[in-house]
Write a protein that holds these residues in place. Sequence first.
Motif, PDB file in Angstrom:
ATOM      1  N   PHE A   1      49.314  -4.094  -9.634  1.00 63.15           N
ATOM      2  CA  PHE A   1      49.908  -4.808  -8.515  1.00 63.15           C
ATOM      3  C   PHE A   1      48.948  -5.863  -7.989  1.00 63.15           C
ATOM      4  O   PHE A   1      47.730  -5.719  -8.085  1.00 63.15           O
ATOM      5  CB  PHE A   1      50.214  -3.842  -7.350  1.00 63.15           C
ATOM      6  CG  PHE A   1      51.132  -2.715  -7.702  1.00 63.15           C
ATOM      7  CD1 PHE A   1      50.635  -1.577  -8.326  1.00 63.15           C
ATOM      8  CD2 PHE A   1      52.480  -2.786  -7.400  1.00 63.15           C
ATOM      9  CE1 PHE A   1      51.477  -0.528  -8.654  1.00 63.15           C
ATOM     10  CE2 PHE A   1      53.330  -1.733  -7.718  1.00 63.15           C
ATOM     11  CZ  PHE A   1      52.823  -0.601  -8.345  1.00 63.15           C
TER      12      PHE A   1
ATOM     13  N   TYR B   1      48.561  -7.483  -4.166  1.00 65.26           N
ATOM     14  CA  TYR B   1      48.984  -7.465  -2.772  1.00 65.26           C
ATOM     15  C   TYR B   1      48.285  -8.606  -2.038  1.00 65.26           C
ATOM     16  O   TYR B   1      47.149  -8.967  -2.345  1.00 65.26           O
ATOM     17  CB  TYR B   1      48.594  -6.148  -2.090  1.00 65.26           C
ATOM     18  CG  TYR B   1      49.489  -4.971  -2.405  1.00 65.26           C
ATOM     19  CD1 TYR B   1      49.231  -4.140  -3.486  1.00 65.26           C
ATOM     20  CD2 TYR B   1      50.592  -4.676  -1.595  1.00 65.26           C
ATOM     21  CE1 TYR B   1      50.035  -3.046  -3.763  1.00 65.26           C
ATOM     22  CE2 TYR B   1      51.404  -3.579  -1.862  1.00 65.26           C
ATOM     23  CZ  TYR B   1      51.120  -2.772  -2.947  1.00 65.26           C
ATOM     24  OH  TYR B   1      51.930  -1.681  -3.202  1.00 65.26           O
TER      25      TYR B   1
ATOM     26  N   GLY C   1      38.466  -3.240  -0.168  1.00 59.55           N
ATOM     27  CA  GLY C   1      39.853  -2.910  -0.390  1.00 59.55           C
ATOM     28  C   GLY C   1      40.161  -1.542   0.189  1.00 59.55           C
ATOM     29  O   GLY C   1      39.253  -0.738   0.433  1.00 59.55           O
ATOM     30  N   PRO C   2      41.416  -1.246   0.421  1.00 61.00           N
ATOM     31  CA  PRO C   2      41.784   0.074   0.948  1.00 61.00           C
ATOM     32  C   PRO C   2      41.364   1.191  -0.003  1.00 61.00           C
ATOM     33  O   PRO C   2      41.374   1.014  -1.224  1.00 61.00           O
ATOM     34  CB  PRO C   2      43.307  -0.011   1.061  1.00 61.00           C
ATOM     35  CG  PRO C   2      43.610  -1.476   1.126  1.00 61.00           C
ATOM     36  CD  PRO C   2      42.579  -2.132   0.271  1.00 61.00           C
TER      37      PRO C   2
ATOM     38  N   PHE D   1      44.496  -8.673  -3.078  1.00 62.49           N
ATOM     39  CA  PHE D   1      43.950  -7.468  -3.672  1.00 62.49           C
ATOM     40  C   PHE D   1      44.702  -7.123  -4.944  1.00 62.49           C
ATOM     41  O   PHE D   1      45.939  -7.086  -4.967  1.00 62.49           O
ATOM     42  CB  PHE D   1      44.053  -6.281  -2.701  1.00 62.49           C
ATOM     43  CG  PHE D   1      43.146  -6.387  -1.512  1.00 62.49           C
ATOM     44  CD1 PHE D   1      43.624  -6.877  -0.305  1.00 62.49           C
ATOM     45  CD2 PHE D   1      41.821  -6.003  -1.599  1.00 62.49           C
ATOM     46  CE1 PHE D   1      42.785  -6.978   0.798  1.00 62.49           C
ATOM     47  CE2 PHE D   1      40.975  -6.099  -0.500  1.00 62.49           C
ATOM     48  CZ  PHE D   1      41.468  -6.589   0.691  1.00 62.49           C
TER      49      PHE D   1
ATOM     50  N   LEU E   1      53.447  -6.852  -0.839  1.00 61.40           N
ATOM     51  CA  LEU E   1      53.452  -6.902  -2.286  1.00 61.40           C
ATOM     52  C   LEU E   1      53.736  -8.323  -2.764  1.00 61.40           C
ATOM     53  O   LEU E   1      54.660  -8.971  -2.277  1.00 61.40           O
ATOM     54  CB  LEU E   1      54.532  -5.967  -2.822  1.00 61.40           C
ATOM     55  CG  LEU E   1      54.728  -5.992  -4.345  1.00 61.40           C
ATOM     56  CD1 LEU E   1      53.519  -5.355  -5.041  1.00 61.40           C
ATOM     57  CD2 LEU E   1      56.008  -5.281  -4.735  1.00 61.40           C
TER      58      LEU E   1
ATOM     59  N   ARG F   1      56.113   6.451  -9.520  1.00 57.83           N
ATOM     60  CA  ARG F   1      55.546   5.123  -9.807  1.00 57.83           C
ATOM     61  C   ARG F   1      56.303   4.014  -9.078  1.00 57.83           C
ATOM     62  O   ARG F   1      56.369   2.897  -9.563  1.00 57.83           O
ATOM     63  CB  ARG F   1      55.543   4.892 -11.311  1.00 57.83           C
ATOM     64  CG  ARG F   1      54.577   5.849 -11.988  1.00 57.83           C
ATOM     65  CD  ARG F   1      54.309   5.491 -13.395  1.00 57.83           C
ATOM     66  NE  ARG F   1      53.211   6.290 -13.926  1.00 57.83           N
ATOM     67  CZ  ARG F   1      52.722   6.162 -15.133  1.00 57.83           C
ATOM     68  NH1 ARG F   1      53.231   5.268 -15.949  1.00 57.83           N
ATOM     69  NH2 ARG F   1      51.734   6.930 -15.548  1.00 57.83           N
TER      70      ARG F   1
ATOM     71  N   LEU G   1      47.688   1.608 -10.151  1.00 60.95           N
ATOM     72  CA  LEU G   1      48.332   2.840  -9.689  1.00 60.95           C
ATOM     73  C   LEU G   1      47.916   3.986 -10.597  1.00 60.95           C
ATOM     74  O   LEU G   1      48.260   4.009 -11.785  1.00 60.95           O
ATOM     75  CB  LEU G   1      49.847   2.680  -9.695  1.00 60.95           C
ATOM     76  CG  LEU G   1      50.638   3.870  -9.131  1.00 60.95           C
ATOM     77  CD1 LEU G   1      50.305   4.069  -7.648  1.00 60.95           C
ATOM     78  CD2 LEU G   1      52.138   3.647  -9.313  1.00 60.95           C
TER      79      LEU G   1
ATOM     80  N   ARG H   1      54.288  -7.112  -9.370  1.00 62.10           N
ATOM     81  CA  ARG H   1      54.018  -5.816 -10.010  1.00 62.10           C
ATOM     82  C   ARG H   1      54.212  -5.975 -11.513  1.00 62.10           C
ATOM     83  O   ARG H   1      55.104  -6.695 -11.953  1.00 62.10           O
ATOM     84  CB  ARG H   1      55.003  -4.807  -9.424  1.00 62.10           C
ATOM     85  CG  ARG H   1      55.265  -3.555 -10.224  1.00 62.10           C
ATOM     86  CD  ARG H   1      56.419  -2.788  -9.595  1.00 62.10           C
ATOM     87  NE  ARG H   1      56.911  -1.766 -10.491  1.00 62.10           N
ATOM     88  CZ  ARG H   1      56.966  -0.472 -10.172  1.00 62.10           C
ATOM     89  NH1 ARG H   1      56.549  -0.055  -9.008  1.00 62.10           N
ATOM     90  NH2 ARG H   1      57.444   0.390 -11.035  1.00 62.10           N
TER      91      ARG H   1
ATOM     92  N   TYR I   1      50.680   2.470 -17.369  1.00 63.29           N
ATOM     93  CA  TYR I   1      50.233   2.382 -15.981  1.00 63.29           C
ATOM     94  C   TYR I   1      50.877   1.169 -15.322  1.00 63.29           C
ATOM     95  O   TYR I   1      51.589   0.401 -15.968  1.00 63.29           O
ATOM     96  CB  TYR I   1      48.701   2.306 -15.899  1.00 63.29           C
ATOM     97  CG  TYR I   1      48.081   1.273 -16.817  1.00 63.29           C
ATOM     98  CD1 TYR I   1      47.656   1.628 -18.102  1.00 63.29           C
ATOM     99  CD2 TYR I   1      47.933  -0.050 -16.424  1.00 63.29           C
ATOM    100  CE1 TYR I   1      47.105   0.696 -18.952  1.00 63.29           C
ATOM    101  CE2 TYR I   1      47.384  -0.982 -17.276  1.00 63.29           C
ATOM    102  CZ  TYR I   1      46.970  -0.606 -18.545  1.00 63.29           C
ATOM    103  OH  TYR I   1      46.429  -1.535 -19.393  1.00 63.29           O
TER     104      TYR I   1
ATOM    105  N   THR J   1      56.851   1.327  -6.030  1.00 60.69           N
ATOM    106  CA  THR J   1      55.974   0.441  -5.263  1.00 60.69           C
ATOM    107  C   THR J   1      55.733   1.000  -3.871  1.00 60.69           C
ATOM    108  O   THR J   1      56.649   1.507  -3.230  1.00 60.69           O
ATOM    109  CB  THR J   1      56.611  -0.952  -5.176  1.00 60.69           C
ATOM    110  OG1 THR J   1      56.703  -1.488  -6.501  1.00 60.69           O
ATOM    111  CG2 THR J   1      55.782  -1.880  -4.305  1.00 60.69           C
ATOM    112  N   GLN J   2      54.502   0.913  -3.418  1.00 67.61           N
ATOM    113  CA  GLN J   2      54.144   1.341  -2.069  1.00 67.61           C
ATOM    114  C   GLN J   2      54.216   0.147  -1.118  1.00 67.61           C
ATOM    115  O   GLN J   2      53.673  -0.918  -1.411  1.00 67.61           O
ATOM    116  CB  GLN J   2      52.740   1.952  -2.072  1.00 67.61           C
ATOM    117  CG  GLN J   2      52.664   3.226  -2.908  1.00 67.61           C
ATOM    118  CD  GLN J   2      51.289   3.829  -2.948  1.00 67.61           C
ATOM    119  OE1 GLN J   2      50.468   3.624  -2.055  1.00 67.61           O
ATOM    120  NE2 GLN J   2      51.015   4.603  -3.993  1.00 67.61           N
ATOM    121  N   TYR J   3      54.861   0.363   0.026  1.00 66.95           N
ATOM    122  CA  TYR J   3      55.010  -0.666   1.043  1.00 66.95           C
ATOM    123  C   TYR J   3      54.174  -0.266   2.252  1.00 66.95           C
ATOM    124  O   TYR J   3      54.280   0.852   2.729  1.00 66.95           O
ATOM    125  CB  TYR J   3      56.490  -0.832   1.422  1.00 66.95           C
ATOM    126  CG  TYR J   3      57.315  -1.351   0.275  1.00 66.95           C
ATOM    127  CD1 TYR J   3      57.940  -0.466  -0.605  1.00 66.95           C
ATOM    128  CD2 TYR J   3      57.425  -2.720   0.034  1.00 66.95           C
ATOM    129  CE1 TYR J   3      58.666  -0.928  -1.688  1.00 66.95           C
ATOM    130  CE2 TYR J   3      58.157  -3.191  -1.047  1.00 66.95           C
ATOM    131  CZ  TYR J   3      58.762  -2.288  -1.908  1.00 66.95           C
ATOM    132  OH  TYR J   3      59.468  -2.753  -2.982  1.00 66.95           O
TER     133      TYR J   3
END
Lengths: 114, 112
Positions: free
Chosen positions: B35, B37, A42-43, B91, B47, A100, B95, B50, B32, A102-104
Amino acid sequence: DTGVSQDPRHKITKRGQNVTFRCDPISEHNRLYWYRQTLGQGPEFLTYFQNEAQLEKSRLLSDRFSAERPKGSFSTLEIQRTEQGDSAMYLCASSSRGPRETQYFGPGTRLLVL
Amino acid sequence: AQTVTQSQPEMSVQEAETVTLSCTYDTSESDYYLFWYKQPPSRQMILVIRQEAYKQQNATENRFSVNFQKAAKSFSLKISDSQLGDAAMYFCAYLYTDKLIFGTGTRLQVFP
């Protein structure tokens, strides 16, 4: 609505050379993140910016790595004196203001060091 | 330290069937975000869904839903009516202080 873009998509270099990658985030996003992904994993987080300020760097980010986001828009990740172990996919992500959100992710830059 | 574990390296499902991907995590935090992905072959990570830990209701996005068990620190993804386009690496991510911590992924194959 354009997404996160990264350039180049692929890079092949010889050991010892310097390389630079660029990331353009989604236009209204003020946070920008760099991750590294090796095969089958995973990243992993490298670093992130809020506007032009670099707020955190991972211990994975050795002295050969430097990231900038000079005007709070696009960012560059430079690797100096590349090593074969640097071969990986380098992913950029962005998120809007707020800790917090969401990351794209962008499509990534795949680096191969020969 | 926060960790994310995906114990299924590979899963397979027949088209139109349902599959569940597992994820467990470890944290001492009470608030917390989690997610899922999806990363198709040679394509970018997108995504899927969530979940905010303070919400007891499980998140749902069309054919994708989660089973969030906070006490057990479990966060599984259910894909209903699987389609060929669902084939990808999935995945699970946690966060933590603005950075995502990812599991090692589950490769999902979908058979016609």
